[in-house]
Motif scaffolding. Structure first.
Motif, PDB file in Angstrom:
ATOM      1  N   LEU A 198      42.039  -1.456  10.598  1.00 22.88           N
ATOM      2  CA  LEU A 198      42.703  -1.587   9.311  1.00 22.88           C
ATOM      3  C   LEU A 198      42.007  -0.701   8.281  1.00 22.88           C
ATOM      4  O   LEU A 198      40.814  -0.410   8.399  1.00 22.88           O
ATOM      5  CB  LEU A 198      42.673  -3.046   8.843  1.00 22.88           C
ATOM      6  CG  LEU A 198      43.406  -4.049   9.744  1.00 22.88           C
ATOM      7  CD1 LEU A 198      43.062  -5.478   9.329  1.00 22.88           C
ATOM      8  CD2 LEU A 198      44.920  -3.821   9.682  1.00 22.88           C
ATOM      9  N   ASN A 199      42.742  -0.292   7.254  1.00 23.68           N
ATOM     10  CA  ASN A 199      42.153   0.503   6.181  1.00 23.68           C
ATOM     11  C   ASN A 199      41.932  -0.409   4.977  1.00 23.68           C
ATOM     12  O   ASN A 199      42.894  -0.779   4.290  1.00 23.68           O
ATOM     13  CB  ASN A 199      43.089   1.657   5.793  1.00 23.68           C
ATOM     14  CG  ASN A 199      42.466   2.578   4.752  1.00 23.68           C
ATOM     15  OD1 ASN A 199      41.723   2.151   3.883  1.00 23.68           O
ATOM     16  ND2 ASN A 199      42.771   3.856   4.852  1.00 23.68           N
ATOM     17  N   PRO A 200      40.673  -0.795   4.703  1.00 23.37           N
ATOM     18  CA  PRO A 200      40.403  -1.754   3.613  1.00 23.37           C
ATOM     19  C   PRO A 200      40.720  -1.228   2.226  1.00 23.37           C
ATOM     20  O   PRO A 200      40.719  -1.994   1.269  1.00 23.37           O
ATOM     21  CB  PRO A 200      38.895  -2.031   3.762  1.00 23.37           C
ATOM     22  CG  PRO A 200      38.576  -1.639   5.168  1.00 23.37           C
ATOM     23  CD  PRO A 200      39.463  -0.469   5.453  1.00 23.37           C
ATOM     24  N   LYS A 201      40.969   0.045   2.110  1.00 23.91           N
ATOM     25  CA  LYS A 201      41.283   0.624   0.806  1.00 23.91           C
ATOM     26  C   LYS A 201      42.784   0.576   0.533  1.00 23.91           C
ATOM     27  O   LYS A 201      43.213   0.325  -0.599  1.00 23.91           O
ATOM     28  CB  LYS A 201      40.792   2.077   0.757  1.00 23.91           C
ATOM     29  CG  LYS A 201      40.900   2.745  -0.606  1.00 23.91           C
ATOM     30  CD  LYS A 201      39.872   2.221  -1.576  1.00 23.91           C
ATOM     31  CE  LYS A 201      39.893   3.027  -2.872  1.00 23.91           C
ATOM     32  NZ  LYS A 201      38.936   2.510  -3.862  1.00 23.91           N
ATOM     33  N   THR A 202      43.595   0.792   1.583  1.00 19.26           N
ATOM     34  CA  THR A 202      45.039   0.919   1.366  1.00 19.26           C
ATOM     35  C   THR A 202      45.885  -0.189   1.994  1.00 19.26           C
ATOM     36  O   THR A 202      47.017  -0.414   1.569  1.00 19.26           O
ATOM     37  CB  THR A 202      45.535   2.269   1.915  1.00 19.26           C
ATOM     38  OG1 THR A 202      45.250   2.344   3.325  1.00 19.26           O
ATOM     39  CG2 THR A 202      44.850   3.430   1.209  1.00 19.26           C
ATOM     40  N   ASP A 203      45.369  -0.874   3.003  1.00 25.02           N
ATOM     41  CA  ASP A 203      46.176  -1.866   3.721  1.00 25.02           C
ATOM     42  C   ASP A 203      46.274  -3.241   3.058  1.00 25.02           C
ATOM     43  O   ASP A 203      47.279  -3.940   3.238  1.00 25.02           O
ATOM     44  CB  ASP A 203      45.667  -2.047   5.153  1.00 25.02           C
ATOM     45  CG  ASP A 203      45.969  -0.839   6.028  1.00 25.02           C
ATOM     46  OD1 ASP A 203      46.817  -0.026   5.628  1.00 25.02           O
ATOM     47  OD2 ASP A 203      45.359  -0.712   7.110  1.00 25.02           O
ATOM     48  N   PRO A 204      45.281  -3.705   2.326  1.00 26.81           N
ATOM     49  CA  PRO A 204      45.373  -5.061   1.754  1.00 26.81           C
ATOM     50  C   PRO A 204      46.523  -5.208   0.759  1.00 26.81           C
ATOM     51  O   PRO A 204      46.834  -4.277   0.007  1.00 26.81           O
ATOM     52  CB  PRO A 204      44.025  -5.249   1.046  1.00 26.81           C
ATOM     53  CG  PRO A 204      43.105  -4.280   1.695  1.00 26.81           C
ATOM     54  CD  PRO A 204      43.961  -3.097   2.034  1.00 26.81           C
ATOM     55  N   ILE A 205      47.126  -6.385   0.756  1.00 27.12           N
ATOM     56  CA  ILE A 205      48.144  -6.681  -0.257  1.00 27.12           C
ATOM     57  C   ILE A 205      47.483  -7.226  -1.526  1.00 27.12           C
ATOM     58  O   ILE A 205      48.126  -7.343  -2.566  1.00 27.12           O
ATOM     59  CB  ILE A 205      49.202  -7.670   0.278  1.00 27.12           C
ATOM     60  CG1 ILE A 205      48.559  -9.002   0.685  1.00 27.12           C
ATOM     61  CG2 ILE A 205      49.956  -7.052   1.452  1.00 27.12           C
ATOM     62  CD1 ILE A 205      49.565 -10.065   1.084  1.00 27.12           C
ATOM     63  N   ALA A 206      46.195  -7.562  -1.413  1.00 29.44           N
ATOM     64  CA  ALA A 206      45.369  -7.947  -2.570  1.00 29.44           C
ATOM     65  C   ALA A 206      43.929  -7.645  -2.196  1.00 29.44           C
ATOM     66  O   ALA A 206      43.563  -7.732  -1.015  1.00 29.44           O
ATOM     67  CB  ALA A 206      45.543  -9.416  -2.924  1.00 29.44           C
ATOM     68  N   ARG A 207      43.108  -7.314  -3.189  1.00 27.12           N
ATOM     69  CA  ARG A 207      41.732  -6.917  -2.888  1.00 27.12           C
ATOM     70  C   ARG A 207      40.776  -7.462  -3.945  1.00 27.12           C
ATOM     71  O   ARG A 207      41.097  -7.515  -5.133  1.00 27.12           O
ATOM     72  CB  ARG A 207      41.642  -5.385  -2.835  1.00 27.12           C
ATOM     73  CG  ARG A 207      40.355  -4.826  -2.238  1.00 27.12           C
ATOM     74  CD  ARG A 207      40.544  -3.341  -1.938  1.00 27.12           C
ATOM     75  NE  ARG A 207      39.373  -2.782  -1.274  1.00 27.12           N
ATOM     76  CZ  ARG A 207      38.536  -1.904  -1.831  1.00 27.12           C
ATOM     77  NH1 ARG A 207      38.740  -1.506  -3.072  1.00 27.12           N
ATOM     78  NH2 ARG A 207      37.518  -1.428  -1.157  1.00 27.12           N
TER      79      ARG A 207
END
Length: 258
Positions: A198-207
């Motif tokens: 997964l890409n933690p910069k672009t994949d999350p729907i919230a961060r």
């Protein structure tokens, strides 16, 4: 001639560099291991040899450090270490901050938390500190409300408002990426997200924001906190070479905290 040979041999011995000191450091797979490989390169130039041991969970590295099987570990944030020390009576201390891994909410079924239906299932880590961290993210996003008086030490029982009747599924942190097919959303630690592709910069729907309480640390036994090798290890970790590696390799998914 004999005196000359002895004198020459002594001079050569005196000029030779001292043997490197070797230490064992525990890390989790992924970014912590990758960063420590770079730290190892820098430390070698300072006379410190690092033997890196990878652990697949968050519990064993502290136990191994407490048992003397490791000299240090680098995998956890300060609240997690504090919780382990309180619960397990480990005589461990943090000696330096390292990097921050902003946690993210991922989903294969919705594109935002607003799309979650009544009764949706959201998976969170089952350890107290990361579970609480996940709940704070959901609260920051307005999905739930939690007991503010508990601070960072919250669990599902501390949810005070849950208008969408979200079902919280507590799972081992390493299993959270695999849960995405079975739940509506999952709050995943960055190291496990990266390991799962997964890409933690672009994949999350919230961060999560880059919050100081969750900066990772180097931990050692309390008796070693003033050891010379600890100072060398910190200098190597906090070098420009390691910071450049973090920035280049992870592109904002992992943030240098020094």
């Amino acid at each position: 001639m004999r005196k000359f040979i002895i004198a020459a041999a002594f001079a050569a011995f005196a000029a030779a560099p001292a043997l490197a000191e070797t230490i064992k450091i525990g890390v989790t797979p992924g970014p912590h291991a990758q960063i420590m490989e770079k730290v190892k390169e820098v430390a070698a130039g300072k006379g410190l040899d690092i033997d890196i041991l990878e652990f697949s969970d968050y519990v064993v590295p502290n136990q191994a450090l407490a048992d003397g099987e490791l000299n240090a570990n680098s995998f956890q944030h300060q609240p997690y270490l504090d919780n382990q020390v309180a619960d397990r009576k480990f005589d461990l201390v943090s000696v330096a901050q390292t990097v921050n891994f902003p946690m993210g909410v991922y989903s294969k079924k919705v594109k935002s938390l607003d799309e979650l239906k009544d009764g949706a299932t959201v998976a969170i880590p089952n350890d107290p500190t990361n579970g609480g961290r996940a709940l704070l993210i959901l609260a920051d996003q307005g999905l739930i409300k939690v007991d503010a008086a508990k601070g960072l030490k919250i669990g599902p029982a501390d949810v005070t408002e849950n208008p969408k009747n979200i079902e919280l599924a507590e799972l081992d942190a390493a299993q959270l990426p695999r849960s995405l097919d079975d739940v509506d959303a999952s709050v995943i630690n960055t190291n496990y997200a990266l390991e799962a592709g997964l890409n933690p910069k672009t994949d999350p729907i919230a961060r999560e924001g880059e919050k100081a309480p969750y900066i990772n640390v180097i931990a050692v036994s309390a008796k070693d906190k003033d050891a010379a090798w600890v100072k060398t290890l910190i200098e190597a970790y906090h070098s420009d070479s390691v910071k450049d590696f973090v920035n280049t390799q992870f592109k904002g998914a992992v943030v240098a905290a020094w």
